[in-house]
Scaffold this active site. Structure first.
Site, PDB file in Angstrom:
ATOM      1  N   ARG A 166      -5.322 -18.161 -34.326  1.00  0.00           N
ATOM      2  CA  ARG A 166      -6.328 -16.938 -34.194  1.00  0.00           C
ATOM      3  C   ARG A 166      -6.085 -16.031 -33.015  1.00  0.00           C
ATOM      4  O   ARG A 166      -5.988 -14.924 -33.176  1.00  0.00           O
ATOM      5  CB  ARG A 166      -7.710 -17.460 -34.349  1.00  0.00           C
ATOM      6  CG  ARG A 166      -8.606 -16.390 -34.198  1.00  0.00           C
ATOM      7  CD  ARG A 166     -10.182 -16.424 -34.631  1.00  0.00           C
ATOM      8  NE  ARG A 166     -10.556 -17.916 -34.402  1.00  0.00           N
ATOM      9  CZ  ARG A 166     -11.001 -18.298 -33.116  1.00  0.00           C
ATOM     10  NH1 ARG A 166     -10.908 -17.402 -32.055  1.00  0.00           N
ATOM     11  NH2 ARG A 166     -11.428 -19.540 -32.877  1.00  0.00           N
ATOM     12  N   TYR A 220     -11.323   7.849 -47.202  1.00  0.00           N
ATOM     13  CA  TYR A 220     -11.461   6.722 -48.150  1.00  0.00           C
ATOM     14  C   TYR A 220     -13.014   6.005 -48.365  1.00  0.00           C
ATOM     15  O   TYR A 220     -13.836   6.185 -47.365  1.00  0.00           O
ATOM     16  CB  TYR A 220     -10.691   5.545 -47.582  1.00  0.00           C
ATOM     17  CG  TYR A 220     -10.605   4.438 -48.419  1.00  0.00           C
ATOM     18  CD1 TYR A 220     -10.697   4.409 -49.718  1.00  0.00           C
ATOM     19  CD2 TYR A 220     -11.016   3.020 -47.562  1.00  0.00           C
ATOM     20  CE1 TYR A 220     -10.807   3.049 -50.562  1.00  0.00           C
ATOM     21  CE2 TYR A 220     -11.139   1.964 -48.569  1.00  0.00           C
ATOM     22  CZ  TYR A 220     -10.970   2.065 -49.960  1.00  0.00           C
ATOM     23  OH  TYR A 220     -11.240   0.785 -50.551  1.00  0.00           O
ATOM     24  N   ASP A 270      -6.828   7.764 -38.919  1.00  0.00           N
ATOM     25  CA  ASP A 270      -6.045   6.789 -40.005  1.00  0.00           C
ATOM     26  C   ASP A 270      -4.897   7.427 -40.480  1.00  0.00           C
ATOM     27  O   ASP A 270      -4.956   8.512 -41.185  1.00  0.00           O
ATOM     28  CB  ASP A 270      -7.510   6.599 -40.878  1.00  0.00           C
ATOM     29  CG  ASP A 270      -6.836   5.490 -42.068  1.00  0.00           C
ATOM     30  OD1 ASP A 270      -5.680   5.594 -42.470  1.00  0.00           O
ATOM     31  OD2 ASP A 270      -8.049   4.898 -42.874  1.00  0.00           O
ATOM     32  N   LYS A 296      -0.712  -0.493 -47.776  1.00  0.00           N
ATOM     33  CA  LYS A 296      -0.308   0.639 -48.385  1.00  0.00           C
ATOM     34  C   LYS A 296       1.248   0.906 -48.108  1.00  0.00           C
ATOM     35  O   LYS A 296       1.984   0.019 -48.397  1.00  0.00           O
ATOM     36  CB  LYS A 296      -1.275   1.972 -48.069  1.00  0.00           C
ATOM     37  CG  LYS A 296      -2.782   1.603 -48.287  1.00  0.00           C
ATOM     38  CD  LYS A 296      -2.833   1.484 -49.784  1.00  0.00           C
ATOM     39  CE  LYS A 296      -4.357   1.075 -49.985  1.00  0.00           C
ATOM     40  NZ  LYS A 296      -5.085   0.380 -49.146  1.00  0.00           N
TER      41      LYS A 296
HETATM   42  O1  P1T Z   1      -7.957  -2.021 -48.612  1.00  0.00           O
HETATM   43  P1  P1T Z   1      -7.805  -2.006 -46.825  1.00  0.00           P
HETATM   44  O2  P1T Z   1      -6.610  -2.221 -46.637  1.00  0.00           O
HETATM   45  O3  P1T Z   1      -8.906  -2.742 -46.144  1.00  0.00           O
HETATM   46  O4  P1T Z   1      -7.788  -0.682 -46.178  1.00  0.00           O
HETATM   47  C1  P1T Z   1      -8.784   0.258 -46.269  1.00  0.00           C
HETATM   48  C2  P1T Z   1      -8.463   1.917 -46.528  1.00  0.00           C
HETATM   49  C3  P1T Z   1      -8.480   2.509 -44.990  1.00  0.00           C
HETATM   50  N1  P1T Z   1      -8.085   3.790 -44.958  1.00  0.00           N
HETATM   51  C4  P1T Z   1      -7.410   4.446 -45.830  1.00  0.00           C
HETATM   52  C5  P1T Z   1      -6.818   5.786 -45.930  1.00  0.00           C
HETATM   53  C6  P1T Z   1      -7.281   3.625 -47.134  1.00  0.00           C
HETATM   54  O5  P1T Z   1      -6.942   4.591 -48.270  1.00  0.00           O
HETATM   55  C7  P1T Z   1      -7.710   2.386 -47.403  1.00  0.00           C
HETATM   56  C8  P1T Z   1      -7.862   1.825 -48.852  1.00  0.00           C
HETATM   57  N2  P1T Z   1      -7.418   2.706 -49.774  1.00  0.00           N
HETATM   58  C9  P1T Z   1      -7.432   2.377 -51.157  1.00  0.00           C
HETATM   59  C10 P1T Z   1      -7.728   1.202 -51.564  1.00  0.00           C
HETATM   60  C11 P1T Z   1      -7.353   3.448 -52.222  1.00  0.00           C
HETATM   61  O6  P1T Z   1      -6.778   3.170 -53.323  1.00  0.00           O
HETATM   62  O7  P1T Z   1      -7.709   4.626 -51.571  1.00  0.00           O
END
Ligand code: P1T
Length: 387
Positions: A55, A107, A179, A204
């Site tokens: 961890r 988001y 972000d 992503k």
């Molecule tokens: O899903 P996760 O890995 O927890 O990430 C969240 C997140 C954070 N920042 C941005 C700009 C994002 O687009 C996302 C997640 N977005 C999607 C799942 C979506 O379809 O827009």
């Protein structure tokens, strides 16, 4: 060659393939091993090879952290179990009463985390228009400690001038978090533009293949990095070694994938601009797009995300997303396959009724790396249903 020399001397594509990923000294393995061991032997108490308990630190995770930090031109990188876990770790820098300014397009999950998890614990927040620097400066809440911005934003793809926001925020004693999920470090490096902290949903473009959920934080400030690393371990939202391997494998091809994503997005934009059923096309390269000037200044290219609204409103949007065949109707983005979605009822449903609510007629595309001709033909046939 040491990591530092690698970071300063190599181009982006070389760093993506090699930094943190030197052949394994024990076997010569060219691919970074997936180290599943939860614990690491010590010769005497406190005498170990840099790892104690998985961890707190893991060799596969360390490789990923070193590599992506290098791509963001950052001194420190921290990997997490998801993008939201990384965001949550950043918010733990605040003390009660500190305000977060969130851009008014973001988001839905980020909005939910800030407004539904952190605000009830005593952390105020406001939604602000980050494209209007003068208005922001004139109406700046004095308790602001963090400005949280996406550029391009999800899902309207508005671009924010990172340098301008950083200079205003710093003059008022606030940190700037960018972000960088949509742009990726290949297209934009927020830390070099004055941002304090970069966060990613590694789910992503970094992962790039829709097969791993992950998050990342990159930054230069040593003191902040120590605090973030403390909560990474203390709160424990770390990624599994196999997930670190998948993101690391994805990152190797980030540059070539991004080039194709951008080229394919342009082909799709050209189709949408000429279609009578389409009302507005949202893409940072378009001269009248909100923040186009900022995008042209701070991005290498304009990205693989395209959004558009339909003249026929929500009904037409739902009709289009139902009829594509190459574009899969699904949440998420940034992978090799093209995706289509309706943000109002899917990714941004949690923002309904808030200042971050998105238009009901909006469709969002994550343009993949398939043949551009197939993508254009697929959208053209889907749009026939709303002509
Ligand atoms: O899903 P996760 O890995 O927890 O990430 C969240 C997140 C954070 N920042 C941005 C700009 C994002 O687009 C996302 C997640 N977005 C999607 C799942 C979506 O379809 O827009």
């Amino acid at each position: 060659m040491g990591e530092l020399e690698q970071q300063t001397g190599w181009g982006f594509e070389t760093r993506a393939v090699h930094v943190g990923q030197a052949p394994d000294p024990t076997s010569g393995a060219v691919v970074t091993p997936i180290t599943l061991s939860t614990t690491f032997a010590q010769d005497g108490v406190g005498n170990h090879k840099g790892f104690e308990y998985s961890r707190s630190g893991n060799p596969t995770r360390a490789a990923l952290e070193t590599c992506v930090a290098s791509l963001e031109d950052a001194s420190h990188g921290l990997a997490f179990a998801s993008g939201l876990a990384a965001e949550d770790n950043v918010l733990r820098l605040l003390t009660q009463g500190d305000r977060v300014l969130l851009g008014n397009d973001a988001y839905g999950g980020t909005f939910r985390l800030i407004s539904k998890v952190w605000q009830p614990l005593g952390f105020p927040w406001s939604a602000v228009d980050l494209t209007d620097i003068d208005a922001l400066a004139a109406d700046w809440p004095s308790d602001t400690r963090l400005v949280w911005l996406e550029t391009p934003t999800n899902p309207l793809l508005t671009c924010i001038d990172i340098e301008a926001i950083a200079s205003l925020a710093h003059s008022r004693g606030a940190l700037v978090v960018v972000d960088n999920t949509f742009a990726t470090p290949f297209l934009q490096q927020p830390l070099t533009l004055g941002a304090d902290i970069v966060v990613h949903s590694a789910t992503k473009y970094l992962g790039g293949h829709s097969d791993v959920v992950g998050g990342f934080i990159a930054l230069n400030d040593e003191t902040l990095a120590d605090r973030l690393r403390f909560t990474q371990n203390a709160a424990g939202a770390i990624p599994a070694p196999f997930d670190c391997y998948l993101v690391l494998r994805g990152v190797k091809t980030l540059a070539v994938r991004m080039e194709r994503h951008c080229a394919n997005a342009r082909a799709v934009v050209d189709l949408l601009l000429g279609h009578p059923g389409v009302d507005r096309v949202l893409y940072p390269q378009l001269p009248d797009h909100p923040g186009h000037a900022a995008a042209a200044k701070q991005m290498r290219d304009f990205g693989g995300m395209v959004s558009f609204t339909l003249r026929g409103g929500e009904a037409a949007a739902l009709e289009v997303v139902k009829h594509t065949e190459v574009f899969t109707l699904a949440e998420s983005l940034g992978a090799v396959e093209s995706l289509i979605e309706h943000p109002g009822q899917m990714t941004h449903a949690s923002a309904a009724g808030s200042p971050l609510q998105v238009p009901a007629s909006l469709v969002r595309l994550s343009v993949g790396i398939e043949s551009a001709a197939d993508l254009v033909a697929d959208l053209a046939q889907a749009l026939e249903h709303v002509r």
